[in-house]
Design an enzyme around this catalytic site. Structure first.
Site, PDB file in Angstrom:
ATOM      1  N   GLN A 113       0.820  -1.216   0.000  1.00  0.00           N
ATOM      2  CA  GLN A 113       0.000   0.000   0.000  1.00  0.00           C
ATOM      3  C   GLN A 113       0.854   1.266   0.000  1.00  0.00           C
ATOM      4  OE1 GLN A 113      -3.639  -0.810   0.522  1.00  0.00           O
ATOM      5  NE2 GLN A 113      -3.880   1.122  -0.536  1.00  0.00           N
ATOM      6  N   LYS A 116       1.781   1.716  -3.644  1.00  0.00           N
ATOM      7  CA  LYS A 116       0.565   1.992  -4.410  1.00  0.00           C
ATOM      8  C   LYS A 116       0.105   3.431  -4.177  1.00  0.00           C
ATOM      9  CE  LYS A 116      -2.660  -1.092  -3.768  1.00  0.00           C
ATOM     10  NZ  LYS A 116      -3.866  -1.859  -3.365  1.00  0.00           N
ATOM     11  N   LYS A 128      -2.690  -1.084   6.631  1.00  0.00           N
ATOM     12  CA  LYS A 128      -3.713  -2.104   6.405  1.00  0.00           C
ATOM     13  C   LYS A 128      -4.135  -2.619   7.765  1.00  0.00           C
ATOM     14  CE  LYS A 128      -5.793  -4.178   2.936  1.00  0.00           C
ATOM     15  NZ  LYS A 128      -6.030  -3.631   1.572  1.00  0.00           N
ATOM     16  N   GLY A 167     -12.451  -0.120   3.055  1.00  0.00           N
ATOM     17  CA  GLY A 167     -12.820  -1.529   2.895  1.00  0.00           C
ATOM     18  C   GLY A 167     -11.744  -2.356   2.217  1.00  0.00           C
ATOM     19  N   ASP A 168     -11.941  -3.645   2.242  1.00  0.00           N
ATOM     20  CA  ASP A 168     -11.143  -4.635   1.505  1.00  0.00           C
ATOM     21  C   ASP A 168     -11.998  -5.900   1.534  1.00  0.00           C
ATOM     22  OD1 ASP A 168      -8.268  -5.040   0.299  1.00  0.00           O
ATOM     23  OD2 ASP A 168      -8.582  -6.811   1.507  1.00  0.00           O
ATOM     24  N   THR A 212     -12.211   0.675  -8.002  1.00  0.00           N
ATOM     25  CA  THR A 212     -11.094  -0.264  -8.174  1.00  0.00           C
ATOM     26  C   THR A 212     -11.235  -1.024  -9.487  1.00  0.00           C
ATOM     27  OG1 THR A 212     -11.057  -0.482  -5.779  1.00  0.00           O
ATOM     28  CG2 THR A 212      -9.711  -2.021  -7.029  1.00  0.00           C
ATOM     29  N   SER A 381     -10.515   6.872  -2.816  1.00  0.00           N
ATOM     30  CA  SER A 381     -10.594   7.151  -1.381  1.00  0.00           C
ATOM     31  C   SER A 381      -9.934   8.495  -1.082  1.00  0.00           C
ATOM     32  CB  SER A 381      -9.875   6.062  -0.576  1.00  0.00           C
ATOM     33  OG  SER A 381     -10.678   4.911  -0.444  1.00  0.00           O
TER      34      SER A 381
HETATM   35  P1  NDP Z   1     -14.822  -8.792  -1.657  1.00  0.00           P
HETATM   36  O1  NDP Z   1     -14.925  -9.275  -0.279  1.00  0.00           O
HETATM   37  O2  NDP Z   1     -15.876  -7.869  -2.194  1.00  0.00           O
HETATM   38  O3  NDP Z   1     -14.748 -10.026  -2.672  1.00  0.00           O
HETATM   39  C1  NDP Z   1     -13.722 -10.955  -2.581  1.00  0.00           C
HETATM   40  C2  NDP Z   1     -13.918 -12.005  -3.664  1.00  0.00           C
HETATM   41  O4  NDP Z   1     -12.761 -12.822  -3.709  1.00  0.00           O
HETATM   42  C3  NDP Z   1     -15.090 -12.922  -3.375  1.00  0.00           C
HETATM   43  O5  NDP Z   1     -15.626 -13.378  -4.582  1.00  0.00           O
HETATM   44  C4  NDP Z   1     -14.416 -14.047  -2.607  1.00  0.00           C
HETATM   45  O6  NDP Z   1     -15.119 -15.286  -2.643  1.00  0.00           O
HETATM   46  C5  NDP Z   1     -13.107 -14.160  -3.326  1.00  0.00           C
HETATM   47  N1  NDP Z   1     -12.096 -14.712  -2.401  1.00  0.00           N
HETATM   48  C6  NDP Z   1     -11.744 -14.203  -1.209  1.00  0.00           C
HETATM   49  N2  NDP Z   1     -10.816 -14.997  -0.605  1.00  0.00           N
HETATM   50  C7  NDP Z   1     -10.623 -16.006  -1.449  1.00  0.00           C
HETATM   51  C8  NDP Z   1      -9.803 -17.152  -1.401  1.00  0.00           C
HETATM   52  N3  NDP Z   1      -8.995 -17.400  -0.347  1.00  0.00           N
HETATM   53  N4  NDP Z   1      -9.837 -17.978  -2.459  1.00  0.00           N
HETATM   54  C9  NDP Z   1     -10.660 -17.729  -3.523  1.00  0.00           C
HETATM   55  N5  NDP Z   1     -11.474 -16.675  -3.624  1.00  0.00           N
HETATM   56  C10 NDP Z   1     -11.443 -15.828  -2.608  1.00  0.00           C
HETATM   57  O7  NDP Z   1     -13.389  -8.119  -1.790  1.00  0.00           O
HETATM   58  P2  NDP Z   1     -12.839  -7.111  -2.884  1.00  0.00           P
HETATM   59  O8  NDP Z   1     -13.451  -7.383  -4.204  1.00  0.00           O
HETATM   60  O9  NDP Z   1     -12.904  -5.759  -2.312  1.00  0.00           O
HETATM   61  O10 NDP Z   1     -11.291  -7.513  -2.913  1.00  0.00           O
HETATM   62  C11 NDP Z   1     -10.757  -8.444  -3.867  1.00  0.00           C
HETATM   63  C12 NDP Z   1      -9.267  -8.222  -3.999  1.00  0.00           C
HETATM   64  O11 NDP Z   1      -9.020  -6.877  -4.456  1.00  0.00           O
HETATM   65  C13 NDP Z   1      -8.443  -8.348  -2.703  1.00  0.00           C
HETATM   66  O12 NDP Z   1      -7.168  -8.859  -3.027  1.00  0.00           O
HETATM   67  C14 NDP Z   1      -8.319  -6.913  -2.233  1.00  0.00           C
HETATM   68  O13 NDP Z   1      -7.187  -6.748  -1.393  1.00  0.00           O
HETATM   69  C15 NDP Z   1      -8.135  -6.204  -3.562  1.00  0.00           C
HETATM   70  N6  NDP Z   1      -8.424  -4.783  -3.596  1.00  0.00           N
HETATM   71  C16 NDP Z   1      -9.628  -4.279  -3.188  1.00  0.00           C
HETATM   72  C17 NDP Z   1      -9.887  -2.924  -3.269  1.00  0.00           C
HETATM   73  C18 NDP Z   1     -11.196  -2.341  -2.903  1.00  0.00           C
HETATM   74  O14 NDP Z   1     -11.359  -1.122  -3.091  1.00  0.00           O
HETATM   75  N7  NDP Z   1     -12.156  -3.097  -2.434  1.00  0.00           N
HETATM   76  C19 NDP Z   1      -8.838  -1.984  -3.731  1.00  0.00           C
HETATM   77  C20 NDP Z   1      -7.634  -2.617  -4.203  1.00  0.00           C
HETATM   78  C21 NDP Z   1      -7.449  -3.956  -4.102  1.00  0.00           C
HETATM   79  P3  NDP Z   1     -15.894 -15.813  -1.329  1.00  0.00           P
HETATM   80  O15 NDP Z   1     -17.157 -15.003  -1.282  1.00  0.00           O
HETATM   81  O16 NDP Z   1     -16.122 -17.254  -1.594  1.00  0.00           O
HETATM   82  O17 NDP Z   1     -14.992 -15.561  -0.167  1.00  0.00           O
HETATM   83  O1  2IT Z   2      -5.965  -2.599  -1.321  1.00  0.00           O
HETATM   84  C1  2IT Z   2      -6.466  -1.458  -1.421  1.00  0.00           C
HETATM   85  O2  2IT Z   2      -5.900  -0.554  -2.048  1.00  0.00           O
HETATM   86  C2  2IT Z   2      -7.770  -1.216  -0.784  1.00  0.00           C
HETATM   87  N1  2IT Z   2      -8.349  -2.139  -0.211  1.00  0.00           N
HETATM   88  C3  2IT Z   2      -8.357   0.167  -0.786  1.00  0.00           C
HETATM   89  C4  2IT Z   2      -7.802   0.981   0.355  1.00  0.00           C
HETATM   90  C5  2IT Z   2      -8.426   2.342   0.557  1.00  0.00           C
HETATM   91  O3  2IT Z   2      -7.982   2.997   1.502  1.00  0.00           O
HETATM   92  O4  2IT Z   2      -9.319   2.748  -0.199  1.00  0.00           O
END
Ligand code: NDP
Ligand code: 2IT
Length: 449
Positions: A113, A116, A128, A167-168, A212, A381
């Site tokens: 992060q 990034k 984080k 969130g994440d 994202t 954000s």
């Molecule tokens: P969500 O909780 O909305 O969705 C996560 C998705 O990934 C779900 O479909 C989940 O399936 C799947 N998943 C989670 N863990 C696993 C696992 N161990 N194996 C397989 N599938 C898995 O999260 P986000 O979409 O927000 O985040 C997804 C990725 O993007 C993460 O790596 C996060 O760090 C990254 N990210 C998110 C940002 C954001 O703004 N939200 C910004 C930048 C990066 P299930 O429901 O079965 O758990």
């Molecule tokens: O991994 C990421 O960059 C995030 N989950 C978003 C973090 C944020 O502060 O919006």
């Protein structure tokens, strides 16, 4: 392989200090391997201990989170906040609620992060946090009580000028709402800028939900344009995950003329050769909090297969891993290469193992690393924080246009860095070099040691 003696010494110290933190080692090694040319040019980084300082979090907070379920039974989870770097701005980064959460995973995420956030061009440090709490299968009341307990402890460590969580995985609008409500209650103060990803009626930004996934496609589109004179138009796309990032990457890829044919969750994947119907996915995932397999029951012609890794056997032009870390290993990468994929862009954080990245680069695929490709979320954000500070809200179009500009700038910044250091097109190295240079120079300027 690290050649440079100083970088090797720093890496050895990281591993020796915390031998069990494998994800953190992986993230640090990936960065240090590409910093050699910059460290050679700047001997002062070694004499001033910049790298040793850079790999050690400023502060790590770990706390107990007791909460009552709907039957009155008490459960105890563990909460964390890793405040890794405040060199260029307040600590900033998401909260992850997932049973796999531990110090190693949060340290890797907070470390990534820093770079990034540096690449976004906005003044944000790196952090984080999260918990090993699993929101899956919990009632709204249980999630609310957990979030309240979590914030009862976390509130004393955060603030709009101190640390701004978001969130994440497992933390979306519902959780941010409960967390903000508890912050407001215990502090007796409406500090909108203390969290991002808030609801629109209490200080949230339009387009943060989409940011994202949209940003991932904007950066990928620019990469295709500059390096291949091509675009999303007419391409077949596979996207893993079906959460926030995957859903809005699907939406934007389709708007840009591509056909997204597969999505997954941790149980399995769906394949719809006619193109995913996103309204069905949104209804299942966002309205019903259901599982992706429900799609196959509702959409004729689509199939569901158990096991999430199989999704990468589906041929595609563009692969966007948007689920979680280390889902693509070297063997899976070979399949992706064999299927004729032209580009891989990381929506999730560190979804590709180092062997996978090596396969992609050796085969000449375009590869966009997470710290650049998914920076649109945290960048927006940052825009939410700006709007909170000026007590005003921008339109969806205004935020989306700023997001597009930021993602295009990130692409050119990392591509230019890869060229400047004689690795043209190695965007993973370019992102590390460009992100690090800014932070390192500010560390020197501020005399942080
Ligand atoms: P969500 O909780 O909305 O969705 C996560 C998705 O990934 C779900 O479909 C989940 O399936 C799947 N998943 C989670 N863990 C696993 C696992 N161990 N194996 C397989 N599938 C898995 O999260 P986000 O979409 O927000 O985040 C997804 C990725 O993007 C993460 O790596 C996060 O760090 C990254 N990210 C998110 C940002 C954001 O703004 N939200 C910004 C930048 C990066 P299930 O429901 O079965 O758990
Ligand atoms: O991994 C990421 O960059 C995030 N989950 C978003 C973090 C944020 O502060 O919006």
């Amino acid at each position: 392989m690290i050649q440079n003696e100083y970088l090797q010494r720093v890496y050895t110290q990281v591993v020796t200090r915390d031998p069990d933190q494998r994800e953190f080692h992986q993230a640090v090694l990936e960065v240090l391997e590409s910093l050699e040319p910059i460290v050679v040019q700047h001997p002062e980084y070694e004499s001033r201990g910049i790298l040793e300082t850079f790999v050690e979090p400023e502060r790590m907070i770990c706390f107990r989170v007791p909460w009552a379920d709907d039957h009155g039974q008490i459960h105890v989870n563990r909460g964390y906040r890793i405040q890794f770097s405040s060199t260029i701005g307040p600590y900033k980064g998401g909260l992850r609620f997932h049973p796999t959460v531990n110090l190693s995973i949060l340290k890797f995420l907070a470390f990534e992060q820093i770079l990034k956030n540096s690449l976004t061009g906005l003044p944000m440090g790196g952090a984080k946090g999260g918990s090993d709490f699993d929101p899956k299968g919990k009632s709204d009341g249980e999630v609310m009580r957990f979030c309240q307990s979590f914030m009862t402890e976390l509130n004393r460590h955060i603030g709009q000028f101190v640390d701004v969580p978001a969130g994440d995985i497992g933390v979306g609008a519902r959780e941010i709402g409960y967390l903000f409500g508890q912050y407001r209650r215990v502090r007796g103060s409406f500090d909108a800028g203390v969290l991002t990803g808030k609801g629109l009626a209490f200080g949230g930004s339009l387009a943060r939900t989409e940011a994202t996934g949209y940003g991932l496609c904007y950066l990928t589109q620019e990469m295709l344009k500059v390096l291949r004179s091509d675009s999303f138009e007419g391409k077949t796309v596979v996207i893993s995950g079906s959460g926030n990032v995957a859903i809005f990457a699907t939406e934007k890829a389709a708007q840009l003329g591509a056909k997204v044919v597969a999505l997954s969750d941790s149980d399995g994947y769906i394949h719809d050769p006619d193109g995913i119907k996103l309204d069905v996915v949104k209804d299942i995932k966002l309205n019903r909090r259901g599982r992706i397999k429900e799609y196959a029951a509702e959409v004729p012609g689509s199939t569901y297969t158990e096991g999430f890794r199989g999704i990468w056997t589906i041929p595609c032009d563009i692969a966007l891993p948007c689920a979680t870390q280390n889902e693509i290993d070297g063997e899976t990468a070979k399949i992706i290469v064999k299927n004729g994929t032209m580009a891989v862009a990381e929506g999730a954080n560190m979804p590709c193992r180092p062997e996978a990245i090596h396969e992609f680069q050796a085969a000449g695929l375009l590869f966009a690393p997470a710290k650049a490709a998914n920076a649109g979320g945290v960048a927006t954000s940052g825009l939410e924080m700006s709007q909170n500070s000026i007590r005003y809200t921008w339109s969806f179009e205004e935020v989306d246009s700023k997001l597009q500009t930021i993602m295009v700038n990130i692409f050119h910044n990392i591509y230019d860095a890869s060229c400047a250091y004689n690795m043209p097109g190695d965007l993973a190295a370019g992102a590390n070099l460009a992100g690090f240079q800014k932070v390192a120079d500010v560390m020197l300027a501020q005399g942080v040691i």
